[in-house]
Every structure is written in C-alpha cells, then in structure tokens.
Enzyme design. Structure first.
Site, PDB file in Angstrom:
ATOM      1  N   SER A 142     -11.580 -76.556 -50.268  1.00  0.00           N
ATOM      2  CA  SER A 142     -12.380 -75.359 -50.590  1.00  0.00           C
ATOM      3  C   SER A 142     -11.796 -74.125 -50.572  1.00  0.00           C
ATOM      4  O   SER A 142     -10.651 -74.040 -49.626  1.00  0.00           O
ATOM      5  CB  SER A 142     -13.571 -75.262 -49.731  1.00  0.00           C
ATOM      6  OG  SER A 142     -14.599 -74.261 -49.697  1.00  0.00           O
ATOM      7  N   TYR A 155     -17.149 -75.434 -41.096  1.00  0.00           N
ATOM      8  CA  TYR A 155     -16.973 -75.763 -42.395  1.00  0.00           C
ATOM      9  C   TYR A 155     -15.579 -75.681 -42.752  1.00  0.00           C
ATOM     10  O   TYR A 155     -14.973 -76.660 -43.355  1.00  0.00           O
ATOM     11  CB  TYR A 155     -17.728 -74.894 -43.505  1.00  0.00           C
ATOM     12  CG  TYR A 155     -17.625 -75.464 -44.771  1.00  0.00           C
ATOM     13  CD1 TYR A 155     -18.240 -76.813 -45.492  1.00  0.00           C
ATOM     14  CD2 TYR A 155     -17.048 -74.588 -45.877  1.00  0.00           C
ATOM     15  CE1 TYR A 155     -17.936 -76.935 -46.602  1.00  0.00           C
ATOM     16  CE2 TYR A 155     -17.144 -75.035 -47.213  1.00  0.00           C
ATOM     17  CZ  TYR A 155     -17.420 -75.977 -47.514  1.00  0.00           C
ATOM     18  OH  TYR A 155     -17.317 -76.704 -48.917  1.00  0.00           O
TER      19      TYR A 155
END
Length: 246
Positions: A142, A155
């Site tokens: 990501s 995250y």
C-alpha cells in the site's frame, strides 16, 4: 499466444476488488487461476464467469489467518495443474483510527490478515517453488506505507512489515529460483474501507475512494506486467496510484 498461457497463478482475497480483477485479467491472458477467499459464494460466481469466457479457474475457501487456508489453495493448484508458478497475496483488511483509541481487536485483525496471512502464504508456497525450481510471490502492499498519515499507523505498519519481509526474502533468494514483487496501490475503488467502524471516518474514506480512486483493473494490469516478465527479470516494486493523489 500470451506469455501467461503456461502460468498457474493462485490468488488470495480473490472474491472482490483487486483480487477479483486480477483473476479476470490473468485468466483473460491465458493463465490458469486458482482462487481463494472466505466468501465462497462470490468465488463460485467468479469461477463460472471465467470458465464461461473460456478460461481456466478453480476455487477453494481460504482464510489466510489460518495456515490451512493458503496450504489448501497451493495444494489445489498443484493437484489440478501440476504446479504453481505465482502466488498473489492480496488478502487484506484496513482499520482506520488514531493509535490512542487503542482498538486492540482491529490491530490484531490487521496483523493477522495483512502480515501473518502473507507469512502463511509464503510458508505454503515456498517449498513448492523450491522443489520445482521457480516461483514468484506478488504481494499487495500500500502507499499507506510510503506516506505515513494519522489514523493509519497500524495499517501502514503491517504493510511496511510485508515490504521488509519481501525484500529480505529477495536477498535470501538470489539463486534465480524466486522472484518477489511488492505492489503498492493508492486509492482504489474497492470494499477495503467499507468495514471501518467509525461512521465519520468510514464516510470520509469512502468519499476519497469514490472521488480519487482508480479501478481495480488498473492494479490488475500492473500485476500482469510483473508476472509476464521473463524468469530472469524481477520487477521488485510497483507503485500505482491516482494522478491526483497527494
């Protein structure tokens, strides 16, 4: 004839979003795809769609938080097609909140899926790759791990842990047998943020996805590009994001 006609590719998190788009893209290019996810009803429909278009596809329930999920996925690929060339580790969850909220259950969920799930996939596929003399790990990371922002600390931490893991695996595997690729998408129109518990944060994230997000098919094409390279070429990292993303 596509260079993917001879490839067997297993995909985790294949029931929606990037995983689903990747399954469709690779199957359309000739690869045999073996699909894993928890939502088997969606996998059934996806397999039927691929087969109706003349592609090759199999599916199995695969919860990556348990070792048995990726093991079952890899075993199915070998059983049905004789080998596994690529494992696309795409299963992932996102929970958005300040660290001070101490959402330990959400932390555990992200660690279990985003990090432990990748490790389970590597553990399942690595012996097969070594035995057959080739293999490719493609893993969805990501841009959250590249630009650190508030509310995404845990995250981003799980994604950067995976980035570190793949780079270390690459350095341990310079004998030509393994390839590793980290795919770092930015905003993509998927269901990833639909499960954020805080309504305001969920709405904000969904709005950003809808306004800025690129299609999952764009990421699927990037994955196909990495997979299609000759065996002596490794695409280590791909960052793919909207042109308007800051």
């Amino acid at each position: 004839m596509s260079s993917l006609d001879t490839k067997v590719v297993a995909i985790t998190g294949a029931s929606s979003g990037i995983g689903e788009a990747t399954a469709l893209e690779l199957a359309a290019r000739g690869a045999a795809v073996v699909l894993g996810a928890r939502r088997t009803d969606r996998l059934d429909a996806l397999v039927a769609r691929i087969r109706a278009d003349g592609g090759r596809a199999e599916m199995t329930e695969a919860d990556v938080t348990h070792r048995a999920g990726p093991e079952r996925l890899v075993a199915l690929a070998v059983e049905r097609f004789g080998r596994l060339d690529v494992l696309v580790g795409n299963a992932g969850v996102a929970r958005i909140a300040p660290v001070a909220d101490l959402d330990l259950d959400d932390w555990d969920a992200m660690i279990d899926v985003n990090l432990r799930g990748v490790l389970h996939g590597i553990a399942a596929a690595l012996p097969v790759f070594r035995a057959q003399g080739h293999g490719h790990f493609v893993t969805t990371v990501s841009t959250s791990g590249l630009k650190i922002v508030p509310t995404q600390a845990v995250y981003a931490a799980t994604k950067n842990a995976v980035r570190t893991l793949l780079e270390a695996l690459r350095q341990e595997s310079t004998d030509g047998v393994l390839r590793t690729t980290s795919i770092s998408p930015g905003y993509v129109r998927t269901e990833l943020v639909d499960y954020v518990e805080d309504p305001a944060q969920r709405a904000q994230a969904q709005q950003a996805m809808a306004t800025l997000g690129i299609s999952p098919e764009a990421v699927a094409r990037a994955i196909a590009f990495a997979v299609e390279q000759p065996d002596d070429v490794e695409i280590g990292d791909i960052t793919i994001r909207p042109t308007r993303q800051g």
